[in-house]
Write a protein that holds these residues in place. Structure first.
Motif, PDB file in Angstrom:
ATOM      1  N   ILE A 149       0.839  -1.260   0.059  1.00 10.23           N
ATOM      2  CA  ILE A 149      -0.102   0.080   0.035  1.00 10.23           C
ATOM      3  C   ILE A 149       1.047   1.125  -0.048  1.00 10.23           C
ATOM      4  O   ILE A 149       2.058   1.237   1.102  1.00 10.23           O
ATOM      5  CB  ILE A 149      -0.919  -0.113   1.322  1.00 10.23           C
ATOM      6  N   SER A 150       0.666   2.216  -0.709  1.00 11.75           N
ATOM      7  CA  SER A 150       1.419   3.304  -1.018  1.00 11.75           C
ATOM      8  C   SER A 150       0.716   4.648  -0.352  1.00 11.75           C
ATOM      9  O   SER A 150       1.712   5.390   0.142  1.00 11.75           O
ATOM     10  CB  SER A 150       1.842   3.597  -2.685  1.00 11.75           C
ATOM     11  N   PHE A 151      -0.290   4.571  -0.371  1.00 10.17           N
ATOM     12  CA  PHE A 151      -1.122   5.733   0.214  1.00 10.17           C
ATOM     13  C   PHE A 151      -2.403   5.343   0.895  1.00 10.17           C
ATOM     14  O   PHE A 151      -3.135   4.484   0.549  1.00 10.17           O
ATOM     15  CB  PHE A 151      -1.702   6.728  -0.896  1.00 10.17           C
ATOM     16  N   VAL A 152      -2.718   6.016   1.970  1.00  9.29           N
ATOM     17  CA  VAL A 152      -3.876   5.920   2.613  1.00  9.29           C
ATOM     18  C   VAL A 152      -4.526   7.235   2.422  1.00  9.29           C
ATOM     19  O   VAL A 152      -3.786   8.288   3.028  1.00  9.29           O
ATOM     20  CB  VAL A 152      -3.784   5.433   4.077  1.00  9.29           C
ATOM     21  N   THR A 153      -5.636   7.408   1.761  1.00 10.20           N
ATOM     22  CA  THR A 153      -6.226   8.660   1.516  1.00 10.20           C
ATOM     23  C   THR A 153      -7.674   8.802   2.342  1.00 10.20           C
ATOM     24  O   THR A 153      -8.428   7.861   2.320  1.00 10.20           O
ATOM     25  CB  THR A 153      -6.310   8.722  -0.048  1.00 10.20           C
ATOM     26  N   LEU A 154      -7.761   9.980   2.969  1.00  8.86           N
ATOM     27  CA  LEU A 154      -9.010   9.838   3.856  1.00  8.86           C
ATOM     28  C   LEU A 154      -9.484  11.540   3.508  1.00  8.86           C
ATOM     29  O   LEU A 154      -8.761  12.495   3.270  1.00  8.86           O
ATOM     30  CB  LEU A 154      -8.563  10.107   5.356  1.00  8.86           C
ATOM     31  N   ALA A 155     -10.616  11.566   3.368  1.00  7.51           N
ATOM     32  CA  ALA A 155     -11.597  12.962   3.006  1.00  7.51           C
ATOM     33  C   ALA A 155     -11.638  13.547   4.588  1.00  7.51           C
ATOM     34  O   ALA A 155     -12.236  12.742   5.569  1.00  7.51           O
ATOM     35  CB  ALA A 155     -12.880  12.512   2.253  1.00  7.51           C
ATOM     36  N   VAL A 156     -11.592  14.622   4.773  1.00 11.05           N
ATOM     37  CA  VAL A 156     -11.624  15.473   5.950  1.00 11.05           C
ATOM     38  C   VAL A 156     -12.336  16.757   5.778  1.00 11.05           C
ATOM     39  O   VAL A 156     -12.336  17.339   4.599  1.00 11.05           O
ATOM     40  CB  VAL A 156     -10.272  15.907   6.487  1.00 11.05           C
ATOM     41  N   ALA A 157     -13.321  17.064   6.956  1.00 13.57           N
ATOM     42  CA  ALA A 157     -14.235  18.049   6.716  1.00 13.57           C
ATOM     43  C   ALA A 157     -13.446  19.593   6.808  1.00 13.57           C
ATOM     44  O   ALA A 157     -14.082  20.377   6.266  1.00 13.57           O
ATOM     45  CB  ALA A 157     -15.037  18.051   7.934  1.00 13.57           C
ATOM     46  N   ASP A 158     -12.396  19.640   7.492  1.00 14.70           N
ATOM     47  CA  ASP A 158     -11.755  21.082   7.721  1.00 14.70           C
ATOM     48  C   ASP A 158     -10.291  20.687   7.700  1.00 14.70           C
ATOM     49  O   ASP A 158      -9.713  20.277   8.565  1.00 14.70           O
ATOM     50  CB  ASP A 158     -12.226  21.526   9.174  1.00 14.70           C
ATOM     51  N   LEU A 159      -9.768  21.083   6.412  1.00  9.35           N
ATOM     52  CA  LEU A 159      -8.381  20.723   6.171  1.00  9.35           C
ATOM     53  C   LEU A 159      -7.564  21.539   7.197  1.00  9.35           C
ATOM     54  O   LEU A 159      -6.496  21.151   7.579  1.00  9.35           O
ATOM     55  CB  LEU A 159      -7.872  20.848   4.766  1.00  9.35           C
ATOM     56  N   ALA A 160      -7.922  22.548   7.533  1.00  7.92           N
ATOM     57  CA  ALA A 160      -6.994  23.510   8.487  1.00  7.92           C
ATOM     58  C   ALA A 160      -6.881  23.013   9.825  1.00  7.92           C
ATOM     59  O   ALA A 160      -5.844  23.057  10.386  1.00  7.92           O
ATOM     60  CB  ALA A 160      -7.657  25.052   8.394  1.00  7.92           C
ATOM     61  N   ALA A 161      -8.119  22.480  10.203  1.00  2.00           N
ATOM     62  CA  ALA A 161      -8.183  21.769  11.544  1.00  2.00           C
ATOM     63  C   ALA A 161      -7.205  20.569  11.757  1.00  2.00           C
ATOM     64  O   ALA A 161      -6.481  20.305  12.444  1.00  2.00           O
ATOM     65  CB  ALA A 161      -9.664  21.519  11.975  1.00  2.00           C
ATOM     66  N   THR A 162      -7.244  19.884  10.589  1.00  2.12           N
ATOM     67  CA  THR A 162      -6.465  18.620  10.278  1.00  2.12           C
ATOM     68  C   THR A 162      -5.212  18.888  10.164  1.00  2.12           C
ATOM     69  O   THR A 162      -4.276  18.281  10.926  1.00  2.12           O
ATOM     70  CB  THR A 162      -6.904  17.902   9.099  1.00  2.12           C
ATOM     71  N   ARG A 163      -4.676  20.132   9.761  1.00  2.60           N
ATOM     72  CA  ARG A 163      -3.344  20.543   9.374  1.00  2.60           C
ATOM     73  C   ARG A 163      -2.878  20.673  11.107  1.00  2.60           C
ATOM     74  O   ARG A 163      -1.819  20.441  11.349  1.00  2.60           O
ATOM     75  CB  ARG A 163      -3.161  21.516   8.453  1.00  2.60           C
ATOM     76  N   ARG A 164      -3.543  21.552  11.530  1.00  2.00           N
ATOM     77  CA  ARG A 164      -3.233  21.870  12.952  1.00  2.00           C
ATOM     78  C   ARG A 164      -2.938  20.607  13.947  1.00  2.00           C
ATOM     79  O   ARG A 164      -2.112  20.528  14.723  1.00  2.00           O
ATOM     80  CB  ARG A 164      -4.252  22.763  13.615  1.00  2.00           C
ATOM     81  N   PHE A 165      -3.804  19.874  14.002  1.00  2.00           N
ATOM     82  CA  PHE A 165      -3.791  18.497  14.636  1.00  2.00           C
ATOM     83  C   PHE A 165      -2.543  17.680  14.216  1.00  2.00           C
ATOM     84  O   PHE A 165      -1.819  17.409  15.174  1.00  2.00           O
ATOM     85  CB  PHE A 165      -4.987  17.751  14.406  1.00  2.00           C
ATOM     86  N   TYR A 166      -2.421  17.586  13.066  1.00  2.00           N
ATOM     87  CA  TYR A 166      -1.295  16.695  12.638  1.00  2.00           C
ATOM     88  C   TYR A 166       0.168  17.174  12.646  1.00  2.00           C
ATOM     89  O   TYR A 166       1.080  16.774  13.100  1.00  2.00           O
ATOM     90  CB  TYR A 166      -1.528  15.910  11.261  1.00  2.00           C
ATOM     91  N   LEU A 167       0.154  18.325  12.178  1.00  2.00           N
ATOM     92  CA  LEU A 167       1.374  19.283  11.958  1.00  2.00           C
ATOM     93  C   LEU A 167       1.802  19.755  13.426  1.00  2.00           C
ATOM     94  O   LEU A 167       2.881  19.685  13.955  1.00  2.00           O
ATOM     95  CB  LEU A 167       1.478  20.114  11.004  1.00  2.00           C
ATOM     96  N   ASP A 168       0.809  20.680  13.852  1.00  2.00           N
ATOM     97  CA  ASP A 168       1.389  21.464  15.018  1.00  2.00           C
ATOM     98  C   ASP A 168       1.088  20.454  16.318  1.00  2.00           C
ATOM     99  O   ASP A 168       1.806  20.423  17.127  1.00  2.00           O
ATOM    100  CB  ASP A 168       0.372  22.776  15.201  1.00  2.00           C
ATOM    101  N   GLY A 169      -0.004  19.822  16.305  1.00  2.00           N
ATOM    102  CA  GLY A 169      -0.397  18.983  17.569  1.00  2.00           C
ATOM    103  C   GLY A 169       0.512  17.744  17.829  1.00  2.00           C
ATOM    104  O   GLY A 169       1.483  17.725  18.783  1.00  2.00           O
ATOM    105  N   LEU A 170       0.698  17.085  16.816  1.00  2.00           N
ATOM    106  CA  LEU A 170       1.519  15.686  16.797  1.00  2.00           C
ATOM    107  C   LEU A 170       3.011  15.837  16.395  1.00  2.00           C
ATOM    108  O   LEU A 170       3.723  15.067  16.610  1.00  2.00           O
ATOM    109  CB  LEU A 170       0.748  14.681  15.907  1.00  2.00           C
ATOM    110  N   GLY A 171       3.207  17.141  15.766  1.00  2.00           N
ATOM    111  CA  GLY A 171       4.580  17.322  15.278  1.00  2.00           C
ATOM    112  C   GLY A 171       5.175  16.674  14.014  1.00  2.00           C
ATOM    113  O   GLY A 171       6.263  16.434  13.979  1.00  2.00           O
TER     114      GLY A 171
END
Length: 138
Positions: A5-27
């Motif tokens: 498997i090369s990619f796991v693709t998920l649809a998200v409701a709020d990409l900005a919130a997703t970005r904050r969670f994964y990049l800022d929150g999880l580092g």
């Protein structure tokens, strides 16, 4: 066809919130970040988590089915010790994750707990001492 498997693709409701969670929150670090469209994060040697804004996802893949309950997928993050399971769960919760389930020792010998990202996707954080668990550790 190669077994991979090369990619796991998920649809998200709020990409900005997703970005904050994964990049800022999880580092985590983005490999590709197109605001309003997609965020791609390398999560393994040859694996990318691809997080698409729902509208962009639907343009490419088709209409998203909706309903109640938990999305019918889980993602797993395996670690080499039980203490690391607890540490990852604390980090996710500090980033704003829904805690879902505290870690517990499982009948099969492992130790796992769950958190949910901003879209409700469940992440299992697992210590698996068996051969399959060792297979996925770096």
């Amino acid at each position: 066809m190669d077994q991979r498997i090369s990619f796991v693709t998920l649809a998200v409701a709020d990409l900005a919130a997703t970005r904050r969670f994964y990049l800022d929150g999880l580092g985590w670090t983005a490999e590709l970040d197109v605001p309003g469209e997609v965020l791609m994060i390398r999560t393994g040697e040859r694996l990318v988590l691809s997080l698409w804004a729902r509208a962009e996802f639907e343009k490419e893949v088709g209409a998203i089915g909706t309903g109640t309950g938990v999305p019918p997928i889980t993602l797993a993050h395996n670690v080499p010790t039980m203490a690391e399971v607890d540490a990852v769960l604390r980090t996710a919760r500090a980033a704003g994750a829904d805690p879902v389930r505290d870690a517990v020792e499982r009948d099969w010998g492992g130790y796992t707990g769950y958190f949910a990202d901003p879209d409700g996707y469940r992440w299992e954080v697992a210590y698996n001492p068996g051969p399959i668990g060792q297979l996925v550790l770096p």
